[in-house]
Scaffold this motif. Sequence first.
Motif: not given
Length: 365
Positions: A288-309
């Motif tokens: 669960x912690x691992x997936x939470x991190x991976x989702x938070x990281x994806x949210x950061x990518x979306x916010x930073x304008x790099x949805x490709x990542x």
Amino acid sequence: MPFSAFHGNPEIVHRLRDMLARQHFPHAIILAGASGAGKYTLALMLARTLNCLQAPVSDGLPDFCGRCANCLRIAQAEDFGARLAEAVEARENLREIDKKETRIFVQTHPDVLVIPPDPPQMMIKVDQVRRVIQGIYFRPAEARERVYIFTDGRFMKEAANSLLKVLEEPPEFATIFLLTENPGELLPTIRSRAMIFTLAALPGDELERYLAKRRPEWSAKQRSLVARLAEGAVGRAHSFDLVAYTSARDQALSLLGTALCARDHSELFRMTESFRPGAEGREKIEHLLETLYSLLQDLIFLHSGVPDLVRNTDVQGELTKLSQAADFDWIASAADRLAEVERGLRRNLLRSLSLDAFALALEKD
Ligand SMILES: [Zn+2]
């Protein structure tokens, strides 16, 4: 089948085999690369090539047959996780007094010794290197070449110094492989006595093609997800537990959704209730912690304008919704709090309580 079964890094494999062909194979080789990049697989393939009784040639370079007595016995070490577990269990069953003296090894052929980090410290210990020194100066019994594979670059200080002495004067008939995620953790004096080869990450599309062959039961979307999550490491992609990941991710999405929208918490409490007991709960919570991190990281990518990542592309709709509800500061503080939860878990706080506190703390005012 043999070398052609190795995926990725063809130039490195070619160079190593070419050195074998010219009988200029180094006595010490550092194979570097991320976990799952294929370091161990490659070392065992080279160990078989050094000792294959058939010595076949493919593409003009030395290969191994995979069927002779030496190849077969060395191949028994391929399932490293299983062999390691057996060795650890065998030690557990010894008398207390013998347990202390016994170090962990994996050995399926008399001339090929695999040296893993010794639990519980998970480092290479001096007694393990001593065992190497005891055998390495004797001619191999059934092989042409003695092979030693250290599966981790973390050495206790005395162990590293002992290894250094061997590397200063290695015998003609021995080859030492040092596998490490980071060559920087080896002594500079050890690095300078070995040749370093770094296995690079595989490009995503290559990994997807590999998975199409090896995991045909996965859909194209699932293969693309695993390829992104494995970050270019073949071994990680191949053994990826997709069921555990997606079930943990459903929970993580629901946890983030609850935290962001401040909905009813009963659902969350029900979820964390199930984590309380034993080792299974421990594993679940780590997922669960691992997936939470991976989702938070994806949210950061979306916010930073790099949805490709973004890696969790198959739930991009849900991620976009979450990212609209969460600003950058919220995501950053969520990541901080998650780190706090992890520290709390390490101190063995009641698991579910610290997760509930995590979700409550994230509620937006
Ligand atoms: Zn063979």
